[in-house]
Design a protein around this motif. Structure first.
Motif, PDB file in Angstrom:
ATOM      1  N   ILE A   1    -105.948 -58.863  66.679  1.00  0.00           N
ATOM      2  CA  ILE A   1    -106.747 -59.935  67.327  1.00  0.00           C
ATOM      3  C   ILE A   1    -108.035 -59.386  68.362  1.00  0.00           C
ATOM      4  O   ILE A   1    -108.708 -60.104  67.636  1.00  0.00           O
ATOM      5  CB  ILE A   1    -106.240 -60.170  68.525  1.00  0.00           C
ATOM      6  N   ALA A   2    -108.009 -58.541  68.597  1.00  0.00           N
ATOM      7  CA  ALA A   2    -109.303 -57.630  68.403  1.00  0.00           C
ATOM      8  C   ALA A   2    -110.175 -57.039  67.690  1.00  0.00           C
ATOM      9  O   ALA A   2    -110.899 -56.798  67.759  1.00  0.00           O
ATOM     10  CB  ALA A   2    -109.270 -56.266  69.586  1.00  0.00           C
ATOM     11  N   GLY A   3    -109.746 -57.015  66.280  1.00  0.00           N
ATOM     12  CA  GLY A   3    -110.218 -56.452  65.413  1.00  0.00           C
ATOM     13  C   GLY A   3    -110.461 -54.769  65.367  1.00  0.00           C
ATOM     14  O   GLY A   3    -110.900 -54.530  64.269  1.00  0.00           O
ATOM     15  N   LEU A   4    -109.608 -53.824  65.868  1.00  0.00           N
ATOM     16  CA  LEU A   4    -110.737 -52.315  66.110  1.00  0.00           C
ATOM     17  C   LEU A   4    -109.846 -52.540  64.652  1.00  0.00           C
ATOM     18  O   LEU A   4    -108.587 -52.343  64.733  1.00  0.00           O
ATOM     19  CB  LEU A   4    -109.401 -51.685  67.006  1.00  0.00           C
ATOM     20  N   GLY A   5    -110.233 -51.230  64.045  1.00  0.00           N
ATOM     21  CA  GLY A   5    -109.993 -50.527  62.562  1.00  0.00           C
ATOM     22  C   GLY A   5    -110.787 -50.893  61.385  1.00  0.00           C
ATOM     23  O   GLY A   5    -109.908 -50.839  60.365  1.00  0.00           O
ATOM     24  N   ASP A   6    -111.271 -52.578  61.819  1.00  0.00           N
ATOM     25  CA  ASP A   6    -111.366 -53.697  60.717  1.00  0.00           C
ATOM     26  C   ASP A   6    -112.923 -53.971  60.956  1.00  0.00           C
ATOM     27  O   ASP A   6    -113.282 -54.821  61.739  1.00  0.00           O
ATOM     28  CB  ASP A   6    -110.341 -54.333  61.199  1.00  0.00           C
TER      29      ASP A   6
END
Length: 876
Positions: free
Chosen positions: A193-198
């Motif tokens: 959802i937050a996009g951490l890591g991408d």
């Protein structure tokens, strides 16, 4: 309103026992994930602080299986990185539903002790992910084990979480135990959802989420906890090897907020250190919205509920044998049976394709394994119960002669020679004296099946174990609590107070009249109170079958429409076109009196079923109305539901119910944001108007709706229409995981009683436990000793419930005392059959604490209000 300076990233695999893969495969996968996490921890050990990889084992069940199968070097590797704070263990056994009873909840925490004592590991925090709640008793149990921090990452599809969210609070248990809780975002929030890591999505997804929190005046923190699973395998997923590199590079670029990989216990420590004295305290059950799905498999759910009670009886018999030093108790076998029972009650019902492709191999295989947990637990439990009760019988009697296998060519009296036994041996596993109505078991001449007792498979219930036997003889007598008695077969049963009339049955307490057109109860007169409790709701009467469907081509989307772009992952419909129908054809048989029971049988044809049969009955001298349905369900994959109606003629209703093992009042004893549309009850629900009331004990179907049909209201507070309890016996409303349809013969049994004034929790518990706990009955036993006896005496005038089990380590027995009242109690335990040597208070997982004095076979146990106190008793 302050800027978010730090994002704490907790990487873990969400544990679904099924859903993405066959259940046994999932266990193997989680073992592989641990090895992969250790590899990643070692690879990133020299990364900058905050970017070094951390992993959390979300549940203890798969971890324990890994450790038991691991090599010594593998276990040492795990211990090393655990001691260094890189790999953490959360304390819940699985992500659990409210189906677990009190003993199961205790059992689910036994792995915590095993991890500490057998593997040198520590557990200081717990996680409950995906499901929409957790049973209130866990606040006390976790606190008692030193697990002071709990996170919930609720998946809000078709449900919700307490608000505000995210937030922290102290959760106080029924007995006053406290754990610090982080009420967090969904477990896949950080990665998906937050996009951490991408790098492709993080600058699009993360800023608006942070801006919303930073603008929220009720969010006091300068950090956010982000649970993160694998971006492709969000359930049963491996460690994410991209995350530590992403965190390292993000921080190196001086981007804000700063990212930090962290373990669960470390996040809990920081939260406690900075905010412990600034947080509110909440009391109440975290009632799970998702519990509605358990009615998608009503037969197996009812079977497993029956196993819950049979397991307690088996352990009570085993405790008696242990106290006497007779035989050997196989605690490992019982632990496996409990594991199977809990794996049925665990939140993963089947495959993600269960509704989209119900006939696919993937869906069928997972349901087959899920159902097998319930069947395995049941038959293993019954074998243990049969063996332990026969071992008890051998101490006070001898068995009659064996017969021969009868292929039908022999008369029963030739195949099974007379034992000359003139009594039935009856064992009472409950701690109070009981007036026993029991049936004479089938004549088998001590033949197989030895692992099944007829008394736990009532006639008319399609759970096997006994062959048809016309008009089995019933007898009546008294059996002491936690004891036995030989009851004369010649005693028969009284029938003087039983009477019948046109569509009418009555005993000393009640007169019950069935409506010839509806087949439901139109009169239920309590003779002592001189009051007719029979009411109506929407024209429906007590015990009436009601079928519901959704009149829309949108199907399940007419109930809830998924949309992952929304915070709650979808939208509730407030105008779902539910349509209800009752029987098309009703036949009411003439009432009969037989073996001390007056009954009326009703047969119906109705939508949703091929046929249905209900028997209303009253036993002589017993203040209880039995309502026993058996329906032959038709499979239907369109959304549907089955209710059994219980409307009562009362004033403004006050409801009280056994919620996850704790007597609770709806609204008052629930956290805000938890479900009010339906309730999962353990043993009983009560409705009263202050002057009089009714207690209903559903033996098979745990879900009720209070005040009327409330599906689709999505209430923040229960506002009942009237004094009605609707048993929500079946539904298939879910779009994943739970079964798309169910069919075949399904029993739905209820016991009802009435009372003056408001309900007494202890009396309601006593009534419902008797209703759900059959007496153990053995035939062809020749008495060699006293006509009755008991192991233990517990005062019956106290609001304290008692269960016994053999200690896991073989050192004595464990007595659990559950104080249902609001005052301190000092409970005298007097052992009659054998003298105790010592007694100690223990924690919930049987670790000894303070010693208790014993005098003249008696130990007095202090039990705080609402507390479950465990005691170990050793014998000479």
């Amino acid at each position: 309103m302050q800027p978010i300076r730090t994002l704490y990233v907790i990487n873990h695999s969400h544990t679904d026992i099924g859903f993405t893969d066959f259940q046994d495969v999932c266990f193997r996968q989680h073992a592989e994930f641990i090895e992969q996490a250790l590899d990643l921890i070692e690879r990133t050990a020299d990364y900058p602080e905050g970017a070094r990889y951390c992993w959390v084992c979300e549940t203890t069940g798969p971890l324990l299986q890994y450790l038991k199968g691991a090599s010594a070097p593998q276990r040492e590797r795990f211990r090393t990185w655990h001691a260094r704070g890189a790999i953490d263990i959360a304390g819940m056994q699985y992500n659990l539903t409210p189906l677990l009873n009190v003993e199961q909840m205790h059992r689910s925490l036994y792995p915590v002790r095993c991890l500490k004592e057998d593997y040198g590991l520590t557990v200081q925090a717990a996680m409950q992910d995906d499901v929409n709640g957790i049973s209130w008793l866990f606040a006390d149990l976790l606190a008692a084990l030193g697990i002071g921090f709990l996170t919930l990452a609720v998946n809000p599809i078709r449900g919700g979480a307490p608000k505000p969210r995210p937030a922290a609070f102290w959760w106080e248990g029924p007995a006053g135990g406290k754990v610090l809780v982080w009420n967090g975002y969904h477990y896949l929030f950080g990665r998906s959802i937050a996009g951490l890591g991408d790098w492709r999505f993080v600058d699009q997804f993360l800023p608006p989420l942070l801006a919303k929190l930073e603008a929220d005046p009720d969010y006091p923190f300068d950090f956010l906890c982000c649970e993160a699973t694998h971006p492709m395998r969000v359930d049963n997923g491996p460690p994410d090897p991209r995350m530590p590199d992403f965190v390292r590079d993000w921080n190196a670029a001086k981007r804000v907020p700063r990212l930090e990989m962290i373990t669960l216990r470390e996040f809990g420590r920081r939260l406690r250190q900075g905010f412990a004295d600034r947080l509110r305290t909440w009391r109440g059950d975290w009632t799970d919205w998702w519990c509605d799905g358990v009615a998608s498999s009503a037969y197996e759910t009812g079977l497993n509920r029956t196993t819950h009670e049979a397991m307690l009886s088996a352990e009570a018999c085993g405790a008696w044998l242990t106290a006497l030093g007779v035989g050997s108790w196989d605690s490992a076998r019982l632990a496996q049976a409990y594991e199977a029972m809990t794996l049925y009650d665990e939140h993963t019902w089947g495959a993600f394709s269960s509704v989209a492709a119900p006939n696919a191999l993937f869906s069928k295989s997972q349901w087959n394994r899920k159902a097998a947990f319930a069947y395995t637990a049941s038959l293993e439990c019954h074998d243990v119960l049969a063996r332990s009760s026969v071992s008890l019988a051998d101490l006070c009697s001898t068995a009659g002669p064996e017969g021969v296998f009868n292929m039908g060519n022999l008369a029963p009296e030739k195949a099974y020679p007379s034992s000359a036994a003139s009594e039935l041996l009856v064992i009472n596993p409950l701690p109070w004296d009981r007036r026993a109505f029991v049936e004479e078991p089938e004549i088998r001449g001590n033949a197989a099946p030895a692992g099944i007792l007829d008394c736990f498979f009532p006639r008319g219930i399609p759970w096997g174990g006994n062959r048809p036997q016309p008009s089995p003889r019933r007898i009546v007598g008294h059996v002491p609590g936690m004891g036995f008695a030989f009851l004369p077969l010649s005693s028969g049963v009284p029938e003087e107070d039983l009477n019948t009339g046109t569509h009418l049955i009555e005993n000393a307490h009640y007169r019950v009249r069935v409506h010839p057109k509806t087949g439901a109860v139109m009169e239920w007169l309590d003779k002592e109170l001189n009051f007719d409790f029979a009411g109506t709701y929407r024209g429906w009467q007590i015990g009436q079958y009601v079928y519901e469907r959704v009149d829309s081509t949108a199907g399940r989307e007419a109930i809830f429409e998924m949309d992952f772009s929304l915070e709650d992952f979808g939208t509730w419909s407030t105008d779902t076109p539910f349509r209800q129908a009752v029987a098309d054809r009703v036949e009411v048989d003439p009432p009969v009196i037989e073996n001390g029971r007056a009954s009326i049988e009703v047969r119906i044809q109705a939508p949703g079923i091929r046929w249905g049969r209900c028997r209303f009955w009253l036993d002589s001298g017993v203040k209880a109305l039995g309502v026993d349905w058996l329906v032959d369900k038709e499979h239907c994959t369109d959304p549907e539901a089955v209710f059994i109606a219980f409307p009562f003629r009362l004033g403004a209703p006050r409801f009280r119910l056994d919620l996850n093992g704790v007597p609770c009042t709806p609204n008052d004893d629930q956290l805000p944001g938890t479900v009010r549309d339906w309730y999962p009850i353990q043993r009983w629900v009560d409705v009263s108007d202050g002057e009089r009331g009714v207690t209903v004990a559903p033996l098979d179907a745990p879900l009720v709706q209070l005040g009327g049909i409330t599906t689709g209201r999505w209430m923040s507070d229960l506002k009942p229409e009237g004094p009605t309890v609707m048993s929500w016996a079946m539904n298939n409303h879910w779009m994943v995981n739970f079964k798309a349809s169910q069919g075949g013969e399904i029993p739905l049994r209820y016991r009802l009683t009435t009372h003056a004034g408001l309900v007494n929790d202890s009396q309601a518990d006593c009534f419902s436990r008797e209703a759900s706990t059959p007496l153990v009955v053995l035939r062809d036993r020749i008495r060699t000793g006293e006509p009755s006896g008991r192991l233990l005496e517990v005062p019956e005038n106290m609001p304290v419930r008692c269960t016994l089990k053999p200690a896991e380590d073989g050192q004595g027995v464990i007595v659990r005392l559950h104080n249902l009242g609001t005052s301190d109690e000092s409970v005298p335990l007097r052992f009659v059959a054998v003298a105790p040597h010592s007694a100690n208070l223990t924690n919930p997982v049987e670790v000894d604490g303070l010693p208790l004095a014993i005098k003249d076979g008696l130990a007095s146990v202090p039990v705080a209000p609402r507390q479950v106190q465990s005691v170990r008793v050793r014998f000479r």
